[in-house]
Motif scaffolding. Structure first.
Motif, PDB file in Angstrom:
ATOM      1  N   PRO A 104     -24.475  21.422  -9.986  1.00 42.87           N
ATOM      2  CA  PRO A 104     -25.684  20.760  -9.479  1.00 42.87           C
ATOM      3  C   PRO A 104     -26.914  21.166 -10.282  1.00 42.87           C
ATOM      4  CG  PRO A 104     -25.078  22.588  -8.043  1.00 42.87           C
ATOM      5  CD  PRO A 104     -24.037  22.520  -9.120  1.00 42.87           C
ATOM      6  N   GLY A 105     -27.645  20.180 -10.815  1.00 37.83           N
ATOM      7  CA  GLY A 105     -28.709  20.456 -11.759  1.00 37.83           C
ATOM      8  C   GLY A 105     -29.888  21.238 -11.195  1.00 37.83           C
ATOM      9  N   ARG A 106     -30.305  22.214 -12.001  1.00 35.80           N
ATOM     10  CA  ARG A 106     -31.569  22.925 -11.754  1.00 35.80           C
ATOM     11  C   ARG A 106     -32.298  22.941 -13.086  1.00 35.80           C
ATOM     12  NH1 ARG A 106     -30.116  27.384 -12.343  1.00 35.80           N
ATOM     13  NH2 ARG A 106     -27.884  26.939 -12.583  1.00 35.80           N
ATOM     14  N   ILE A 107     -33.575  23.335 -13.100  1.00 40.38           N
ATOM     15  CA  ILE A 107     -34.261  23.475 -14.377  1.00 40.38           C
ATOM     16  C   ILE A 107     -33.884  24.850 -14.933  1.00 40.38           C
ATOM     17  CG2 ILE A 107     -36.474  23.526 -15.572  1.00 40.38           C
ATOM     18  CD1 ILE A 107     -35.907  20.786 -14.406  1.00 40.38           C
ATOM     19  N   ARG A 108     -33.191  24.880 -16.066  1.00 41.37           N
ATOM     20  CA  ARG A 108     -32.783  26.152 -16.667  1.00 41.37           C
ATOM     21  C   ARG A 108     -33.943  26.808 -17.387  1.00 41.37           C
ATOM     22  NH1 ARG A 108     -27.878  28.490 -18.799  1.00 41.37           N
ATOM     23  NH2 ARG A 108     -29.341  29.788 -19.918  1.00 41.37           N
ATOM     24  N   GLN A 109     -34.623  25.998 -18.202  1.00 42.56           N
ATOM     25  CA  GLN A 109     -35.689  26.571 -19.010  1.00 42.56           C
ATOM     26  C   GLN A 109     -36.629  25.453 -19.462  1.00 42.56           C
ATOM     27  OE1 GLN A 109     -34.017  29.338 -21.737  1.00 42.56           O
ATOM     28  NE2 GLN A 109     -35.958  29.750 -22.778  1.00 42.56           N
ATOM     29  N   ILE A 110     -37.885  25.811 -19.732  1.00 48.08           N
ATOM     30  CA  ILE A 110     -38.817  24.808 -20.222  1.00 48.08           C
ATOM     31  C   ILE A 110     -39.350  25.244 -21.586  1.00 48.08           C
ATOM     32  CG2 ILE A 110     -41.064  23.713 -19.818  1.00 48.08           C
ATOM     33  CD1 ILE A 110     -40.396  23.655 -16.884  1.00 48.08           C
ATOM     34  N   PHE A 111     -39.330  24.332 -22.534  1.00 41.86           N
ATOM     35  CA  PHE A 111     -39.790  24.640 -23.895  1.00 41.86           C
ATOM     36  C   PHE A 111     -41.060  23.881 -24.214  1.00 41.86           C
ATOM     37  CE2 PHE A 111     -35.280  25.541 -24.013  1.00 41.86           C
ATOM     38  CZ  PHE A 111     -35.225  26.699 -24.770  1.00 41.86           C
ATOM     39  N   GLU A 112     -41.968  24.558 -24.924  1.00 42.86           N
ATOM     40  CA  GLU A 112     -43.148  23.880 -25.457  1.00 42.86           C
ATOM     41  C   GLU A 112     -42.761  23.323 -26.823  1.00 42.86           C
ATOM     42  OE1 GLU A 112     -46.106  23.821 -23.898  1.00 42.86           O
ATOM     43  OE2 GLU A 112     -45.323  25.051 -22.232  1.00 42.86           O
ATOM     44  N   VAL A 113     -43.199  22.113 -27.106  1.00 35.94           N
ATOM     45  CA  VAL A 113     -42.958  21.580 -28.445  1.00 35.94           C
ATOM     46  C   VAL A 113     -44.205  21.877 -29.279  1.00 35.94           C
ATOM     47  CG1 VAL A 113     -42.419  19.524 -29.790  1.00 35.94           C
ATOM     48  CG2 VAL A 113     -41.471  19.800 -27.498  1.00 35.94           C
ATOM     49  N   PRO A 114     -44.059  22.608 -30.379  1.00 36.71           N
ATOM     50  CA  PRO A 114     -45.219  23.157 -31.072  1.00 36.71           C
ATOM     51  C   PRO A 114     -45.987  22.172 -31.964  1.00 36.71           C
ATOM     52  CG  PRO A 114     -43.227  23.852 -32.176  1.00 36.71           C
ATOM     53  CD  PRO A 114     -42.802  23.068 -30.988  1.00 36.71           C
ATOM     54  N   PHE A 115     -45.534  20.929 -32.065  1.00 31.91           N
ATOM     55  CA  PHE A 115     -46.167  20.045 -33.059  1.00 31.91           C
ATOM     56  C   PHE A 115     -47.399  19.348 -32.524  1.00 31.91           C
ATOM     57  CE2 PHE A 115     -41.552  20.137 -33.800  1.00 31.91           C
ATOM     58  CZ  PHE A 115     -41.596  20.945 -34.931  1.00 31.91           C
ATOM     59  N   GLU A 116     -48.384  19.217 -33.455  1.00 33.85           N
ATOM     60  CA  GLU A 116     -49.655  18.595 -33.094  1.00 33.85           C
ATOM     61  C   GLU A 116     -49.484  17.098 -32.880  1.00 33.85           C
ATOM     62  OE1 GLU A 116     -52.635  20.226 -32.686  1.00 33.85           O
ATOM     63  OE2 GLU A 116     -51.304  21.986 -32.832  1.00 33.85           O
TER      64      GLU A 116
END
Lengths: 273, 271
Positions: B223-235
């Motif tokens: 059952p899905g949970r949020i594992r991790q959140i990533f920032e995308v570094p590009f402008e």
């Protein structure tokens, strides 16, 4: 065992010819469409003239044409055609509209569907000609009883096909309607009805055939006019040419109405490939 | 109304979408299936957020819950409504959601017609969005006359023409071939950078997520949970081809991939 001899390589070129591209198209202007009817008529005429078949049962096309022309001249042909067309078209139109209405409502409302469907499913398989005596007792001898029976024969085809058309709307279209705020009325006019159109036209085709079948049968037993009566009457007279005039007329009318239906479908359902 | 979001400081802003412990179960008793379990997620105003996850993790279900097409069984969702004159959210569905019985024009104007907008105004907006997705020559065509990519442009134009506060996209390019997909990603990128709506974008393509998003939420297997959140570094504004040459691009894809790989391997072992 010896190895098979290597054959000379050949360059195979695959190009579709214009003929192949046209193969699957039923183009009404294509003269090939007339090939099989014309061939049958020619062979028929020949074997009749040569005395190879019994012309008492299979009169030569020229004899049938002559009889046809006399019926046209006397105006009787038009009279019979008019009566049959009137019964078929009125019955078909009323029955189809009522059937579409009932089918769409059954498709939209599960309550109505559960309440009415058993009844429809029970009456649908009953040959509608079989209820004609009952209708005759209730409505009497006249146009009302004939047309009512034709209506009944068309109604069920449309009720069932329109219902399944509405029930089989892909879920994603319902989601789009919901997401873009379609009201109940807008859902019916912009999603349910157009989505059910192809199924409705399949039902119309079946109903049209049924309308002719039922009307001609009824005219056999209870009419003084119409193509069905003409066929039955020619049996009583043992006038085979007249009988063939009647049979060919039914076939011609059926073809004409089927093509008309195709034309209407092309206009109303332009998205169908 | 908030101005264009400044990326990076969204933590101080109000969230456009805020989901707390959202879960969804189907059935009950022995036949109970947990589709998503305990998803918590904040989406700041004006942000492009992607959700990636193994297939069957419930990412599409979560999107459908946000769209109001399905109901969650537990948890809490808040969406900030700022304007009364535009719809709150519209969805770009997977392929084949353009109505086959409407022309491109009628499809693109569908939401506007449903809102009862005057025909002159509809015409103006439809003209603009059909041109924006490059379908001007096909405006009178029916979907069956279009390629898969063009059908998807119709769906995108239909949602954008309606000018919702939030755009939800459910694997919109999943059924397209690789080349068409890249072209449409580029176009979506530039359309979005012009009007910067809040977007929640569900995809299983990591390249797509990194190219388009500001943030990427990685979901666990069902059952899905949020594992991790990533920032995308590009402008912003980004060039989809330039960022692929940046070493951070590959590193990010690799990091997300390793989490997904781990999720898939773990669940297969359990079953």
């Amino acid at each position: 065992m010896s190895m098979p001899e290597p054959s000379n390589p050949k360059r195979i070129v695959l190009t579709p010819s214009a003929k192949e591209q046209k193969r699957n198209q039923l183009d009404p202007s294509n003269p090939v469409l007339l090939l099989s009817p014309a061939l049958i008529l020619i062979v028929w005429e020949l074997v009749a003239q040569l005395g190879l078949i019994d012309v008492r049962f299979f009169p030569a096309p020229s004899t049938v044409a002559h009889t046809f022309w006399q019926e046209v001249k006397s105006g009787m042909w038009f009279y019979h055609v008019r009566m049959t067309l009137m019964r078929v078209l009125v019955g078909f139109t009323v029955g189809a509209f009522a059937g579409i209405l009932a089918g769409v409502i059954m498709g939209l409302s599960s309550f109505v569907r559960v309440a009415v469907y058993p009844l429809i499913a029970a009456i649908y398989p009953v040959p509608k000609v079989a209820i004609f005596p009952l209708v005759l007792l209730i409505l009497g001898i006249g146009e009302a009883s004939k047309i009512t029976t034709v209506i009944a024969s068309c109604f069920f085809f449309l009720a069932i096909s329109a219902m399944s058309g509405v029930l089989n709307i892909p879920n994603v279209y319902k989601d789009v309607g919901k997401n873009f705020g379609a009201s109940r009325a807008a859902f019916i006019t912009t999603i349910a009805l157009p989505a059910a159109m192809p199924a409705i036209f399949s039902g119309l085709r079946l109903a049209l055939g049924a309308a002719f079948l039922v009307d001609v049968s009824i005219e056999f037993v209870s009419a003084q006019e119409g193509i069905g009566w003409l066929i039955w009457h020619s049996w009583e007279l043992f006038s085979l040419p007249l009988m063939f005039v009647g049979l060919l007329t039914v076939s011609f009318l059926g073809l004409l109405l089927t093509f008309s239906l195709d034309f209407v479908e092309e206009k109303l359902v332009p998205w169908r490939t | 109304m908030s101005g264009p979001a400044t990326f990076g400081d969204y933590g101080s802003m109000n969230s456009k979408i805020s989901a707390v412990s959202v879960s969804k179960t189907y059935g009950s008793g022995d036949r109970k299936v947990v589709a998503i379990g305990d998803v918590s997620l904040e989406v700041p105003d004006g942000q492009f957020l992607s959700i990636v996850g193994p297939s069957g993790c419930g990412k599409s279900t979560f999107l459908r819950i946000l769209a109001g097409l399905e109901v969650h069984t537990a948890g809490h969702i808040e969406i900030m409504r700022e304007r009364e004159d535009v719809p709150l959210l519209n969805v770009v569905f997977q392929e084949q959601s353009a109505f086959p019985w409407f022309t491109v024009r009628q499809n693109v104007g569908y939401g506007l017609r449903m809102r009862g907008m005057p025909p002159a105004e509809i015409k103006e907006k439809v003209d603009y969005w059909i041109a924006a997705v490059g379908l001007t020559d096909f405006e009178q065509s029916y979907p069956h006359q279009l390629s898969g990519g063009m059908k998807q442009r119709v769906s995108i134009a239909r949602a954008l023409a309606n000018d919702p506060e939030v755009l939800l996209m459910d694997e919109p390019f999943a059924a397209l071939d690789a080349l068409t997909k890249t072209v449409l990603q580029d176009e979506l990128l530039s359309l979005w950078e012009q009007n910067r709506k809040t977007v929640v974008y569900v995809t299983h393509s990591l390249d797509e997520a990194v190219t388009l998003s500001d943030r990427i939420a990685v979901m666990s297997a069902r059952p899905g949970r949020i594992r991790q959140i990533f920032e995308v570094p590009f402008e912003r504004r980004r060039d989809a081809h330039e960022i692929k040459k940046d070493p951070r691009y590959g590193e990010l894809v690799e990091m997300i991939w390793s989490i997904l790989h781990e999720e898939v391997v773990t669940t297969t072992k359990v079953q």
